[in-house]
Design an enzyme around this catalytic site. Sequence first.
Site, PDB file in Angstrom:
ATOM      1  N   GLU A 175       0.826  -1.213   0.000  1.00 37.57           N
ATOM      2  CA  GLU A 175       0.000   0.000   0.000  1.00 37.57           C
ATOM      3  C   GLU A 175       0.859   1.262   0.000  1.00 37.57           C
ATOM      4  OE1 GLU A 175      -3.392   2.230   2.783  1.00 37.57           O
ATOM      5  OE2 GLU A 175      -2.103   0.663   3.630  1.00 37.57           O
ATOM      6  N   GLU A 220     -11.674   2.758   6.115  1.00 33.49           N
ATOM      7  CA  GLU A 220     -10.579   2.973   7.059  1.00 33.49           C
ATOM      8  C   GLU A 220     -10.521   4.455   7.434  1.00 33.49           C
ATOM      9  OE1 GLU A 220      -6.079   1.283   7.678  1.00 33.49           O
ATOM     10  OE2 GLU A 220      -6.425   2.555   5.938  1.00 33.49           O
TER      11      GLU A 220
END
Length: 276
Positions: free
Chosen positions: A152, A251
């Site tokens: 990521e 998130e």
Amino acid sequence: MPQFAANLSLMYPELPFLDRFAAAARDRFTAVECQFPYAFAPTELAARLADHGLQLVLMNAPAGGADRAAMATAWEQGARGTAALPGREAEFRAGVHEALRYAEALDCPHIHVLAGIVPPGVERESLKDLCTGNLRWAAAEAARAGRKVLIEPINLRDVPRYFLNRQDHAHELLDAVQADNLQVLMDLYHCQIVEGDVATKLQRYLPTGRVAHVQIAGVPGRHEPDRGELHYPFLFETLDALGYRGWVGCEYRPAAGTSEGLGWRDRALMVSAVSA
């Protein structure tokens, strides 16, 4: 309309972690993700998932630590991963093995591996070969267990000197590793802060089939997606138009109560139902 997964590490902060599974189910989530589950036994977590009809779709490998106790607190101690850090190969491998053990027990398909912070005085480019080798090893281990490894890009405002911060950097690593089960976790919050032009990035990278998971949050505060500069209704339409069928992880840090702040999701699902 995308399918949404509640991130239990950030959402429902008013509740103890193990109580967040029930709260997510009450709010009609069918999938969840979390950052670091290592403070809890896999059997305990598996029971919570089963009791509430939830699927765990993403978890992080430990941010550091050579044993489970250290792994459980590594993030709070300032660790941000070891995949690109020289001299930490044994620690990296221990973390991947522990993550795979949890993933097997929890039937979690995706493990996000953190790269780490570039040490002072070291150039990022000098760490690419090390990171490539570590990821190649991790992907091979995960393939034997039937799992995918994700990387990521993370913005440098939240994590200064993080090794991986651009979408093109992530895809360069995939080119170097050449493992089908190494893919990208594309967090639109981080992407907007570092690069912007988020819809174009989606249009460029989703058709490659290399983006396995997407995450969302409002920018700049990392609150609900309807707070801030990104227009998520348009981005959800873009995901649909591109045929994205993976999960979208929520998130974000709720600005107030988690359940009370889910109006953005309910409006999105309502628009989807009307369109259908």
